[in-house]
Motif scaffolding. Structure first.
Motif, PDB file in Angstrom:
ATOM      1  N   GLU A  56      -0.391 -10.523  48.090  1.00  0.00           N
ATOM      2  CA  GLU A  56       0.704  -9.881  48.819  1.00  0.00           C
ATOM      3  C   GLU A  56       0.656  -8.358  48.715  1.00  0.00           C
ATOM      4  O   GLU A  56       1.394  -7.669  49.414  1.00  0.00           O
ATOM      5  N   ARG A  57      -0.208  -7.850  47.869  1.00  0.00           N
ATOM      6  CA  ARG A  57      -0.346  -6.401  47.757  1.00  0.00           C
ATOM      7  C   ARG A  57      -1.208  -5.873  48.905  1.00  0.00           C
ATOM      8  O   ARG A  57      -2.050  -6.584  49.453  1.00  0.00           O
ATOM      9  N   LYS A  58      -1.016  -4.625  49.221  1.00  0.00           N
ATOM     10  CA  LYS A  58      -1.721  -4.038  50.358  1.00  0.00           C
ATOM     11  C   LYS A  58      -3.109  -3.514  49.989  1.00  0.00           C
ATOM     12  O   LYS A  58      -3.945  -3.306  50.857  1.00  0.00           O
ATOM     13  N   GLU A  59      -3.334  -3.279  48.697  1.00  0.00           N
ATOM     14  CA  GLU A  59      -4.607  -2.684  48.283  1.00  0.00           C
ATOM     15  C   GLU A  59      -5.786  -3.624  48.547  1.00  0.00           C
ATOM     16  O   GLU A  59      -5.652  -4.841  48.478  1.00  0.00           O
ATOM     17  N   THR A  60      -6.925  -3.025  48.851  1.00  0.00           N
ATOM     18  CA  THR A  60      -8.142  -3.810  49.029  1.00  0.00           C
ATOM     19  C   THR A  60      -8.558  -4.450  47.716  1.00  0.00           C
ATOM     20  O   THR A  60      -8.993  -5.604  47.676  1.00  0.00           O
ATOM     21  N   VAL A  61      -8.437  -3.697  46.630  1.00  0.00           N
ATOM     22  CA  VAL A  61      -8.745  -4.209  45.299  1.00  0.00           C
ATOM     23  C   VAL A  61      -7.490  -4.099  44.439  1.00  0.00           C
ATOM     24  O   VAL A  61      -6.891  -3.036  44.332  1.00  0.00           O
ATOM     25  N   SER A  62      -7.082  -5.190  43.853  1.00  0.00           N
ATOM     26  CA  SER A  62      -5.940  -5.189  42.948  1.00  0.00           C
ATOM     27  C   SER A  62      -6.246  -6.102  41.770  1.00  0.00           C
ATOM     28  O   SER A  62      -7.078  -7.006  41.873  1.00  0.00           O
TER      29      SER A  62
ATOM     30  N   TYR B  60      -8.345 -11.039  32.655  1.00  0.00           N
ATOM     31  CA  TYR B  60      -8.392 -10.129  33.806  1.00  0.00           C
ATOM     32  C   TYR B  60      -8.501 -10.941  35.092  1.00  0.00           C
ATOM     33  O   TYR B  60      -9.366 -11.814  35.225  1.00  0.00           O
ATOM     34  N   TYR B  61      -7.614 -10.652  36.047  1.00  0.00           N
ATOM     35  CA  TYR B  61      -7.661 -11.256  37.374  1.00  0.00           C
ATOM     36  C   TYR B  61      -7.806 -10.120  38.386  1.00  0.00           C
ATOM     37  O   TYR B  61      -6.865  -9.363  38.629  1.00  0.00           O
ATOM     38  N   GLY B  62      -8.972 -10.003  38.964  1.00  0.00           N
ATOM     39  CA  GLY B  62      -9.203  -8.959  39.942  1.00  0.00           C
ATOM     40  C   GLY B  62      -9.463  -9.571  41.309  1.00  0.00           C
ATOM     41  O   GLY B  62     -10.335 -10.439  41.463  1.00  0.00           O
ATOM     42  N   LEU B  63      -8.712  -9.136  42.317  1.00  0.00           N
ATOM     43  CA  LEU B  63      -8.828  -9.717  43.655  1.00  0.00           C
ATOM     44  C   LEU B  63      -9.324  -8.671  44.639  1.00  0.00           C
ATOM     45  O   LEU B  63      -8.801  -7.556  44.685  1.00  0.00           O
ATOM     46  N   TYR B  64     -10.330  -9.053  45.415  1.00  0.00           N
ATOM     47  CA  TYR B  64     -10.887  -8.153  46.429  1.00  0.00           C
ATOM     48  C   TYR B  64     -10.720  -8.788  47.808  1.00  0.00           C
ATOM     49  O   TYR B  64     -11.074  -9.951  48.028  1.00  0.00           O
ATOM     50  N   LYS B  65     -10.207  -7.996  48.746  1.00  0.00           N
ATOM     51  CA  LYS B  65     -10.027  -8.467  50.112  1.00  0.00           C
ATOM     52  C   LYS B  65     -11.034  -7.779  51.012  1.00  0.00           C
ATOM     53  O   LYS B  65     -11.095  -6.557  51.083  1.00  0.00           O
ATOM     54  N   THR B  66     -11.833  -8.561  51.727  1.00  0.00           N
ATOM     55  CA  THR B  66     -12.840  -7.999  52.604  1.00  0.00           C
ATOM     56  C   THR B  66     -12.236  -7.643  53.955  1.00  0.00           C
ATOM     57  O   THR B  66     -11.091  -7.980  54.262  1.00  0.00           O
ATOM     58  N   SER B  67     -13.043  -6.974  54.771  1.00  0.00           N
ATOM     59  CA  SER B  67     -12.581  -6.592  56.112  1.00  0.00           C
ATOM     60  C   SER B  67     -12.372  -7.816  56.993  1.00  0.00           C
ATOM     61  O   SER B  67     -11.691  -7.745  58.023  1.00  0.00           O
ATOM     62  N   GLN B  68     -12.985  -8.950  56.604  1.00  0.00           N
ATOM     63  CA  GLN B  68     -12.819 -10.191  57.358  1.00  0.00           C
ATOM     64  C   GLN B  68     -11.707 -11.066  56.784  1.00  0.00           C
ATOM     65  O   GLN B  68     -11.627 -12.254  57.084  1.00  0.00           O
ATOM     66  N   SER B  69     -10.861 -10.448  55.930  1.00  0.00           N
ATOM     67  CA  SER B  69      -9.725 -11.144  55.311  1.00  0.00           C
ATOM     68  C   SER B  69     -10.144 -12.316  54.439  1.00  0.00           C
ATOM     69  O   SER B  69      -9.425 -13.320  54.314  1.00  0.00           O
ATOM     70  N   GLN B  70     -11.327 -12.202  53.857  1.00  0.00           N
ATOM     71  CA  GLN B  70     -11.748 -13.152  52.840  1.00  0.00           C
ATOM     72  C   GLN B  70     -11.380 -12.574  51.474  1.00  0.00           C
ATOM     73  O   GLN B  70     -11.301 -11.359  51.302  1.00  0.00           O
TER      74      GLN B  70
END
Length: 318
Positions: free
Chosen positions: A253-259, A267-277
């Motif tokens: 739900e955060r707007k950052e690409t990496v959070s 550690y839980y690190g989430l990355y959102k790609t340009s293809q919304s993966q």
């Protein structure tokens, strides 16, 4: 006499030895005699063929000025009582917390036993040793130097490894291919975990495998695509962890690409790609992270995700 001349001739003909960079030692004490005695006692000391180079400060104020100008000191021999009864403790605190110098080894020396409780000082001020000046005999001083400088040397080596690893991670986005992707990401993940954590348990997962929607209000399967430790034999399976699912939903739900989020030393690190993966980096036993550590983890997530996306596009185009 002949033996003496022979010895002199051999010394003169010998090739000059290649000098090694010295370990820089900062002596902080308001007693000039302490500086003189310390330098005399350690004048011939070397470790790994590296000699010592001494720097002197006679007050807490002067010590801070010197420390602020360079960050390559290996060891600081620090008097507790100078301008005030706790001037040395303030220098130690300032060095760690404000200057953020974690590499320099700090050894407190006091001529007034009982001025500050040893156990409390070591725990509170992140120092490496606490000595009474009367107990620092020549032999103990030599032992102190070996242990402190070896610790500094090893910590410095780790920092260098991190820098090298950063270069590897930056380059990885360009050299990823469908054939080498899993192997390379696996290798980099193993190096990251070895450098940054107390354990070897980590998993790199992809969210939203085929057949599932990307809705943020539903749990998405976490498919393991690279792993270490207990997850290493489970690549291709799903990561079953209730905390991971809950935290991933919050991070999405955060707007950052990496959070990221650290929960119970994990550690839980989430990355959102340009293809919304979405890709999740899960590391258990992470401990405290420096800014450099966080930067390395972000680079890993960014470039590994790019590699997987390129591999996916390559497979789809065939």
């Amino acid at each position: 006499m002949a033996d003496q001349f022979l010895f002199a001739d051999e010394a003169a003909d010998a090739e000059p030895k290649e000098s090694c960079p010295p370990f820089h030692i900062l002596v902080v004490d308001d007693d000039e005699e302490i500086h003189v005695i310390t330098k005399m006692a350690l004048s011939d000391f070397n470790l790994d063929k590296r000699p010592l180079e001494f720097h002197s400060a006679y007050s807490a104020k002067e010590a801070k000025e010197i420390l602020a100008t360079r960050d390559d000191f290996a060891l600081m021999l620090l008097d507790v009582v100078m301008e005030s009864d706790h001037a040395g403790l303030e220098v130690a605190r300032w060095t760690r917390e404000e200057l953020k110098n974690k590499l320099i080894r700090i050894v407190l020396r006091t001529g007034q036993p009982g001025q500050a409780p040893e156990e409390e000082v070591i725990a509170k001020f992140d120092i490496d040793d606490y000595k009474e000046k009367t107990e620092l005999t020549y032999r103990k001083l030599m032992t102190l130097m070996y242990s402190s400088l070896r610790a500094f040397r090893d910590l410095q080596a780790i920092e260098h490894y991190k820098s090298g690893l950063e270069r590897i991670i930056k380059a990885s986005a360009e050299i990823f291919s469908a054939q080498s992707l899993n192997q390379l990401s696996q290798g980099i993940l193993e190096q990251l975990v070895a450098l940054l954590t107390r354990t070897q348990t980590a998993a790199y997962c992809k969210l939203n495998p085929e057949g599932y929607t990307a809705s943020a209000d539903t749990d998405q399967p976490l498919q393991i695509i690279a792993a270490t430790g207990e997850y290493k034999q489970r690549v291709g399976e799903l990561l079953k962890n209730n905390d991971a699912q809950r935290i991933v939903n919050e991070l999405r739900e955060r707007k950052e690409t990496v959070s990221y989020e650290i929960h119970n030393d994990t550690y839980y690190g989430l990355y959102k790609t340009s293809q919304s993966q979405y890709y999740l980096l899960y590391i258990r036993g992470i401990g405290e992270l420096s800014d450099t550590d966080k930067h390395l983890l972000t680079l890993f997530m960014n470039n590994t995700a790019i590699g997987f996306e390129h591999a996916l596009l390559l497979n789809q185009s065939r």
